[in-house]
Design an enzyme around this catalytic site. Sequence first.
Site, PDB file in Angstrom:
ATOM      1  N   CYS A 333      95.022 -11.359  -7.657  1.00 12.87           N
ATOM      2  CA  CYS A 333      95.514 -12.122  -8.804  1.00 12.87           C
ATOM      3  C   CYS A 333      95.665 -13.598  -8.445  1.00 12.87           C
ATOM      4  O   CYS A 333      94.675 -14.282  -8.210  1.00 12.87           O
ATOM      5  CB  CYS A 333      96.814 -11.502  -9.309  1.00 12.87           C
ATOM      6  SG  CYS A 333      97.223 -11.958 -11.009  1.00 12.87           S
ATOM      7  N   HIS A 430      95.902  -5.324  -9.751  1.00  9.56           N
ATOM      8  CA  HIS A 430      97.050  -4.913  -8.937  1.00  9.56           C
ATOM      9  C   HIS A 430      97.017  -3.396  -8.740  1.00  9.56           C
ATOM     10  O   HIS A 430      96.481  -2.669  -9.566  1.00  9.56           O
ATOM     11  CB  HIS A 430      98.354  -5.282  -9.649  1.00  9.56           C
ATOM     12  CG  HIS A 430      98.615  -6.746  -9.725  1.00  9.56           C
ATOM     13  ND1 HIS A 430      99.087  -7.487  -8.666  1.00  9.56           N
ATOM     14  CD2 HIS A 430      98.466  -7.626 -10.763  1.00  9.56           C
ATOM     15  CE1 HIS A 430      99.240  -8.746  -9.038  1.00  9.56           C
ATOM     16  NE2 HIS A 430      98.863  -8.859 -10.302  1.00  9.56           N
TER      17      HIS A 430
END
Length: 484
Positions: A333, A430
Amino acid sequence: MTRTIMLQGTGSDVGKTVLVAGLCRLARLKGLTVRPFKPQNMSNNAAVTEDGGEIGRAQWLQALASGIAPSVHMNPVLLKPQSETGSQVVVQGKVVGQAAGRDYQRLKPRLMASVLESFEAVRAGADLVIVEGAGSAAEINLRAGDIANMGFATRADVPVVLVGDIDRGGVIASLVGTHAILPPEDRAMVRGYLINKFRGDQTLFADGLSAIEHHTGWPCFGIVPWLKAAGRLPAEDSVALERLTRQGRGALKIAVPVLSRIANFDDLDPLAAEPQVELCYIPAGERLPADAALVILPGSKSTIADLEDLRAQGWDRDLALHVRRGGRIIGICGGYQMLGRTIADPLGLEGAPREVNGLSLLDVHTEMAPEKTLRNSRAYSPHYHTALEGYEIHLGRTEGPDCSRPALTIEDRADGACSADGRVIGTYLHGLFANDGYRAALLASFGVAVSSQSYRTQVEQALDEVARELEAKLDPRWLEDLFG
């Protein structure tokens, strides 16, 4: 009628999250329909719900303990710190804006309606709702308009049990002091208290219990020992990172620079649980270890600010040297965005509009955009030939030549990028390492074997152990009243 109880702390990090999760699991084991609720949470560890919103990861864990799908109503107000003085404000799963601390104090009274609406949604059809407070019950300077602790408890008429942490010291003073400064209407909500994180001979605290009862009149509902199983559960927020400098002494050393605004660092918990992995969290002021085979750049709530902080620590030079030595990097991310050549924020979503140079370890460019990606996703790793699941929660679009070698395919689209030599990988997904197949393939590429037990099974077993320990240590009469 739905029974309710609220655990409030005498301070932050006293163990409320784990106690709520353990009680939720115990209620579930007894056949009850139980649900967790936290009116207001402050954390950059967020989870994506099935209805496309975000809540604190702690409420995700408590929902798992309860055996139900997480909902945005379980955590109606989530504050995600972006700076020392301001946070992004998420209400019922959706971003509604940003607020500095003083501005948020003025905003809180308007959020109570959403909190109470969500509480009714959670309570509908449940046998029991276990509510978690935030911070300290005795923050009387913030009592006006409070939605997190006594302000909520009094409005929703939810009885309160205080939690004191004896491991940090001063538990008698914290409980007696809370009693002393609470206004009468708040003090009347308290039914009793729990002593948490006790080590050693509990009989030595008998005089302490007598002193607390003498000064407060509150009964003790139990002394909870230091719960070893809690260490196998995901940590809630960055307070825990102060204690996670190094985990394990395994054959594979993995370094994680602790960014100032680190987010969703529980991505790393499955690696920490591996016996053959030495996971090193590197705090500010320390160099990245030269003998680490892998460096993971975690998520960040403010990518550009954390990139500047990373450079200030000299970690950019450490990373460049790490790659030249043949080391590998995975960016997740915000960490993925930092690995690219540039990050542009033309709308000033993270501060003043600007464009900054990245680490140039991947040939990609990121532009921040106001639309926030929030979804649970199924993916496939072409490199390791394994399916996996995870979640996306980010601002920004990343494009460039290295995206032609995607790290993953998510449903029908490519995600992430890989360098030409395969040593640097970035992804927006994630939860990578919680997938047993992906984790096994990654560690095997370093010549390391994984444990035989799945990570999710370890978490489920830890929840069961916490529940059994609470059943053994808490007052059986109080538990009988709670569970009915």
